[in-house]
Design a protein around this motif. Sequence first.
Motif, PDB file in Angstrom:
ATOM      1  N   ASP A 133       4.119 -20.022  -4.760  1.00 17.93           N
ATOM      2  CA  ASP A 133       2.833 -19.100  -4.773  1.00 17.93           C
ATOM      3  C   ASP A 133       2.189 -19.144  -6.177  1.00 17.93           C
ATOM      4  O   ASP A 133       0.781 -19.278  -6.142  1.00 17.93           O
ATOM      5  CB  ASP A 133       3.377 -18.046  -4.669  1.00 17.93           C
ATOM      6  CG  ASP A 133       4.090 -17.598  -3.171  1.00 17.93           C
ATOM      7  OD1 ASP A 133       3.466 -18.324  -2.377  1.00 17.93           O
ATOM      8  OD2 ASP A 133       5.101 -16.848  -3.202  1.00 17.93           O
ATOM      9  N   LEU A 134       2.756 -19.164  -7.386  1.00 18.02           N
ATOM     10  CA  LEU A 134       2.308 -19.350  -8.667  1.00 18.02           C
ATOM     11  C   LEU A 134       2.805 -20.305  -9.413  1.00 18.02           C
ATOM     12  O   LEU A 134       4.114 -20.392  -9.303  1.00 18.02           O
ATOM     13  CB  LEU A 134       2.107 -17.731  -9.333  1.00 18.02           C
ATOM     14  CG  LEU A 134       1.615 -16.784  -8.569  1.00 18.02           C
ATOM     15  CD1 LEU A 134       1.875 -15.466  -9.147  1.00 18.02           C
ATOM     16  CD2 LEU A 134       0.191 -16.862  -8.459  1.00 18.02           C
ATOM     17  N   LEU A 135       2.121 -20.936 -10.438  1.00 12.17           N
ATOM     18  CA  LEU A 135       2.600 -22.015 -11.137  1.00 12.17           C
ATOM     19  C   LEU A 135       2.355 -21.597 -12.833  1.00 12.17           C
ATOM     20  O   LEU A 135       1.066 -21.619 -13.009  1.00 12.17           O
ATOM     21  CB  LEU A 135       2.420 -23.375 -11.002  1.00 12.17           C
ATOM     22  CG  LEU A 135       2.858 -23.915  -9.519  1.00 12.17           C
ATOM     23  CD1 LEU A 135       2.118 -25.272  -9.410  1.00 12.17           C
ATOM     24  CD2 LEU A 135       4.201 -23.833  -9.644  1.00 12.17           C
ATOM     25  N   ASN A 222       2.030  -8.615   1.705  1.00 13.36           N
ATOM     26  CA  ASN A 222       0.986  -8.820   2.689  1.00 13.36           C
ATOM     27  C   ASN A 222      -0.238  -9.488   2.000  1.00 13.36           C
ATOM     28  O   ASN A 222      -1.032 -10.396   2.763  1.00 13.36           O
ATOM     29  CB  ASN A 222       0.383  -7.281   2.638  1.00 13.36           C
ATOM     30  CG  ASN A 222       1.204  -6.744   4.025  1.00 13.36           C
ATOM     31  OD1 ASN A 222       2.028  -7.279   4.590  1.00 13.36           O
ATOM     32  ND2 ASN A 222       0.797  -5.256   4.030  1.00 13.36           N
ATOM     33  N   ILE A 223      -0.429  -9.509   0.633  1.00 12.06           N
ATOM     34  CA  ILE A 223      -1.586 -10.382  -0.023  1.00 12.06           C
ATOM     35  C   ILE A 223      -1.038 -11.894   0.342  1.00 12.06           C
ATOM     36  O   ILE A 223      -2.063 -12.648   0.465  1.00 12.06           O
ATOM     37  CB  ILE A 223      -1.518  -9.839  -1.600  1.00 12.06           C
ATOM     38  CG1 ILE A 223      -2.188  -8.484  -1.684  1.00 12.06           C
ATOM     39  CG2 ILE A 223      -2.473 -10.874  -2.298  1.00 12.06           C
ATOM     40  CD1 ILE A 223      -2.001  -8.070  -3.254  1.00 12.06           C
ATOM     41  N   LYS A 224       0.189 -11.967  -0.124  1.00 10.17           N
ATOM     42  CA  LYS A 224       0.594 -13.491   0.174  1.00 10.17           C
ATOM     43  C   LYS A 224       0.352 -14.105   1.372  1.00 10.17           C
ATOM     44  O   LYS A 224      -0.170 -15.177   1.659  1.00 10.17           O
ATOM     45  CB  LYS A 224       2.006 -13.652  -0.241  1.00 10.17           C
ATOM     46  CG  LYS A 224       2.782 -15.121  -0.148  1.00 10.17           C
ATOM     47  CD  LYS A 224       4.120 -15.043  -0.316  1.00 10.17           C
ATOM     48  CE  LYS A 224       4.947 -16.367  -0.001  1.00 10.17           C
ATOM     49  NZ  LYS A 224       6.271 -16.497  -0.617  1.00 10.17           N
ATOM     50  N   ALA A 225       0.823 -13.375   2.472  1.00 12.99           N
ATOM     51  CA  ALA A 225       0.484 -13.719   3.894  1.00 12.99           C
ATOM     52  C   ALA A 225      -0.768 -14.027   4.333  1.00 12.99           C
ATOM     53  O   ALA A 225      -1.302 -14.686   4.730  1.00 12.99           O
ATOM     54  CB  ALA A 225       1.418 -12.738   4.715  1.00 12.99           C
ATOM     55  N   LEU A 226      -1.487 -13.057   3.823  1.00 13.13           N
ATOM     56  CA  LEU A 226      -3.124 -13.080   4.133  1.00 13.13           C
ATOM     57  C   LEU A 226      -3.872 -14.128   3.449  1.00 13.13           C
ATOM     58  O   LEU A 226      -4.670 -14.945   4.372  1.00 13.13           O
ATOM     59  CB  LEU A 226      -3.503 -11.755   3.675  1.00 13.13           C
ATOM     60  CG  LEU A 226      -3.630 -10.512   4.547  1.00 13.13           C
ATOM     61  CD1 LEU A 226      -3.877  -9.249   3.807  1.00 13.13           C
ATOM     62  CD2 LEU A 226      -4.351 -10.416   5.763  1.00 13.13           C
ATOM     63  N   LEU A 227      -3.546 -14.438   2.184  1.00 13.27           N
ATOM     64  CA  LEU A 227      -4.271 -15.358   1.624  1.00 13.27           C
ATOM     65  C   LEU A 227      -3.974 -16.815   2.194  1.00 13.27           C
ATOM     66  O   LEU A 227      -4.499 -17.803   2.249  1.00 13.27           O
ATOM     67  CB  LEU A 227      -3.843 -15.747   0.158  1.00 13.27           C
ATOM     68  CG  LEU A 227      -4.827 -14.188  -0.336  1.00 13.27           C
ATOM     69  CD1 LEU A 227      -4.378 -14.209  -2.193  1.00 13.27           C
ATOM     70  CD2 LEU A 227      -6.152 -14.254  -0.278  1.00 13.27           C
ATOM     71  N   ARG A 228      -2.369 -17.051   2.274  1.00 13.84           N
ATOM     72  CA  ARG A 228      -1.855 -18.435   2.905  1.00 13.84           C
ATOM     73  C   ARG A 228      -2.396 -18.307   4.378  1.00 13.84           C
ATOM     74  O   ARG A 228      -2.680 -19.658   4.591  1.00 13.84           O
ATOM     75  CB  ARG A 228      -0.454 -18.225   2.768  1.00 13.84           C
ATOM     76  CG  ARG A 228       0.309 -18.491   1.535  1.00 13.84           C
ATOM     77  CD  ARG A 228       1.801 -18.646   1.674  1.00 13.84           C
ATOM     78  NE  ARG A 228       2.376 -19.240   0.475  1.00 13.84           N
ATOM     79  CZ  ARG A 228       2.690 -20.457   0.415  1.00 13.84           C
ATOM     80  NH1 ARG A 228       2.195 -21.459   1.197  1.00 13.84           N
ATOM     81  NH2 ARG A 228       3.153 -20.906  -0.662  1.00 13.84           N
ATOM     82  N   ALA A 229      -2.582 -17.424   5.080  1.00  9.39           N
ATOM     83  CA  ALA A 229      -3.126 -17.667   6.488  1.00  9.39           C
ATOM     84  C   ALA A 229      -4.960 -17.798   6.501  1.00  9.39           C
ATOM     85  O   ALA A 229      -5.177 -18.351   7.748  1.00  9.39           O
ATOM     86  CB  ALA A 229      -2.794 -16.516   7.238  1.00  9.39           C
TER      87      ALA A 229
END
Length: 273
Positions: A133-135, A222-229
């Motif tokens: 997710d983040l690096l 939710n932020i992670k799921a929304l942006l990945r989708a």
Amino acid sequence: MTAGEARAEGAHEHDIAVLYEARDGAAWITFNRPAQLNAFDLALAQGFREAVTRALRDDDVRVIVVRAAGRSFSAGGDLGYLQAAQDKPGAALALIEPFHATLADLARTPKIVLGSLKGAVAGGGMSLALNLDLLIAADNTVFNFAYARIGTSPDCGGSWALPRLVGLRRALAIALLSESVDAGEALSLGLVNSVVPREALDEETAKLAARLAQGAPLAQGNIKALLRASLDNGYDAQLAREATGFAACARTQDFAQALDAFIDKRKPVFHGR
């Protein structure tokens, strides 16, 4: 065998391919083949799978940190293992499949996955890192996609992540030419989120992990799921997912107390409920 199980049976830490530690809301997963530049072999693949599974099952873990012992994050697949195999396709799949299953789990989990990079990040090591997710990268980090150099195509999600991060044209050049990308260029291309001095990497990683662990878990998930989708969803579908996600967050105590904290001009404290 997990890191914890190995220690319980008296194994030395240097014999464990992947180390695991959980503290302060974060699980720290460490590749531990420093003499081999953390090249991926079967023990590391299985150890990574077990460590991630352990982190996903721990409700107290909100952040997963993936890092490495020694001077480099990972030189990619263990070419010695592949060279020695009589059935090279079978050996490759035996190595790839646990990584792919683990990366799919990490992509789906609402927990935030942070990669801490240094030194060589090549081949499968680069692909794996780009899917987190983040690096955060040390200033001595050097990326090389490397697959074309050994006559093969990408694995570990590299072909999915790279064009999404840098665009198709740049992705093709990085993949086909196998030229090294230093930390500064990686930052400008969007391959990493930040670059820090090598001596500060561990401290800055810990700070970022702590900051993420203090966030609201449902909101972050939710932020992670929304942006990945988002890159694969149609506009209407994405709007619908946003509405559903916001409503779910609005039902939480974290949201209610965050609103109170905003009105009172104080920092909210999120409890994950």
